[in-house]
Scaffold this active site. Sequence first.
Site, PDB file in Angstrom:
ATOM      1  N   ARG A 251       0.851  -1.183   0.000  1.00 42.38           N
ATOM      2  CA  ARG A 251       0.000   0.000   0.000  1.00 42.38           C
ATOM      3  C   ARG A 251       0.891   1.238   0.000  1.00 42.38           C
ATOM      4  O   ARG A 251       1.930   1.273   0.682  1.00 42.38           O
ATOM      5  CB  ARG A 251      -0.915   0.007   1.228  1.00 42.38           C
ATOM      6  CG  ARG A 251      -2.133  -0.913   1.088  1.00 42.38           C
ATOM      7  CD  ARG A 251      -3.107  -0.343   0.066  1.00 42.38           C
ATOM      8  NE  ARG A 251      -4.327  -1.111  -0.085  1.00 42.38           N
ATOM      9  CZ  ARG A 251      -4.563  -1.967  -1.067  1.00 42.38           C
ATOM     10  NH1 ARG A 251      -3.617  -2.218  -1.954  1.00 42.38           N
ATOM     11  NH2 ARG A 251      -5.740  -2.583  -1.169  1.00 42.38           N
ATOM     12  N   GLU A 280      -3.027   8.284  -5.898  1.00 42.83           N
ATOM     13  CA  GLU A 280      -3.075   7.611  -7.193  1.00 42.83           C
ATOM     14  C   GLU A 280      -4.192   8.197  -8.048  1.00 42.83           C
ATOM     15  O   GLU A 280      -5.310   8.380  -7.543  1.00 42.83           O
ATOM     16  CB  GLU A 280      -3.284   6.105  -6.996  1.00 42.83           C
ATOM     17  CG  GLU A 280      -2.128   5.436  -6.262  1.00 42.83           C
ATOM     18  CD  GLU A 280      -2.297   3.934  -6.114  1.00 42.83           C
ATOM     19  OE1 GLU A 280      -3.332   3.379  -6.572  1.00 42.83           O
ATOM     20  OE2 GLU A 280      -1.400   3.300  -5.526  1.00 42.83           O
ATOM     21  N   HIS A 299      -0.028   0.735 -10.246  1.00 42.59           N
ATOM     22  CA  HIS A 299      -0.861  -0.149  -9.409  1.00 42.59           C
ATOM     23  C   HIS A 299      -1.446  -1.298 -10.240  1.00 42.59           C
ATOM     24  O   HIS A 299      -2.657  -1.492 -10.312  1.00 42.59           O
ATOM     25  CB  HIS A 299      -1.979   0.629  -8.725  1.00 42.59           C
ATOM     26  CG  HIS A 299      -2.456  -0.033  -7.458  1.00 42.59           C
ATOM     27  ND1 HIS A 299      -2.894   0.676  -6.370  1.00 42.59           N
ATOM     28  CD2 HIS A 299      -2.553  -1.342  -7.116  1.00 42.59           C
ATOM     29  CE1 HIS A 299      -3.244  -0.159  -5.399  1.00 42.59           C
ATOM     30  NE2 HIS A 299      -3.051  -1.392  -5.835  1.00 42.59           N
TER      31      HIS A 299
END
Length: 342
Positions: A251, A280, A299
Amino acid sequence: MTTGTPPQPSGAPSAPRLVVLHGGELPPGRERIDGRPGLGAVDYATADTLGDALPGARVLLVWDLFTEALTAAWPKADALEWVHAATTGVDNLMFPGLVESGTAVTNSRGVFDRPIAETVLGFVISFAKGLHITRDLQRERTWKWRETEPVAGRHALVIGTGGIGRAIARMLSAAGMTVEGAGRTPRTGDPDFGTVVEASLAVPGAGLREALPRADYVVAAAPLTPATRELIGAEALGLMRPTARLINVGRGPTVVEEDLVRALRSGDIAGAALDVFAAEPLPPDSPLWSMPQVIVSPHMSGDVEGWKDELVRLFLDELDRYLAGEPLRNVVDKRRGYPAGH
């Protein structure tokens, strides 16, 4: 109260109603969900309409992977017995109302384990063999011979000893690396890590203080909890070798990005491969974009072909168990923020 065993269907004559929370993209093969034997109506909602859809619903599938919409809509969840997250991390769901309730939470543990492990191995090989440098030189039409580093014999520290961390450990071990883990419970003789140290900087002479200086690669693969938030900041980075690389597939908030940028600029560590970030998409003005020793990945470390179908398959297995009154598999310990057994 938080329950370790999920509530089962109440036995009411009506079949349970399911709400699917999505962000505009529906689950693939939704007819497998809509027509499930024993299931009642299925409503599809976005963050804006979730509050209207929740009353009376007993099951919620959170398909919008990182949404926090349930927090605002929680007062409307008057019958909710079970929430399933189409992700491994559930930090976006661990708000007090849900944690304190009797509503069970499950996640999609297992779907992403091997794909993420393959990505981590790819990052290691890219750093060791300078593949990102080779690509840059190719674009410049520059022929530059150089020696590269071995992979076998290097040492990796994997922070996070759940399913993803274990898959990473097995993958790196198969490549000839030595691996140790950092988790909640220190131990020796672990089948995948050998030694597991406590994932804390607060243990004098042990834990991460002892393990970080040994590592050529530090891999962050832990869920986001109060204990892991900003775990890798200036102090941890200062304990790493100048030749070490950081890989984050867990994370974003586990790493203090400002401290990481300073460590990279000063040469305190040699590089970083980052698949997750505090914000993000990564803002265009982030210095991480242009740092030559950094690999920025959007990601996607666990997103291989067919991954969404696998998420649906796992949910349907859990749904069939729920409808049959059987225990669910991937029950999250809501106090800890991840499934029991990690």
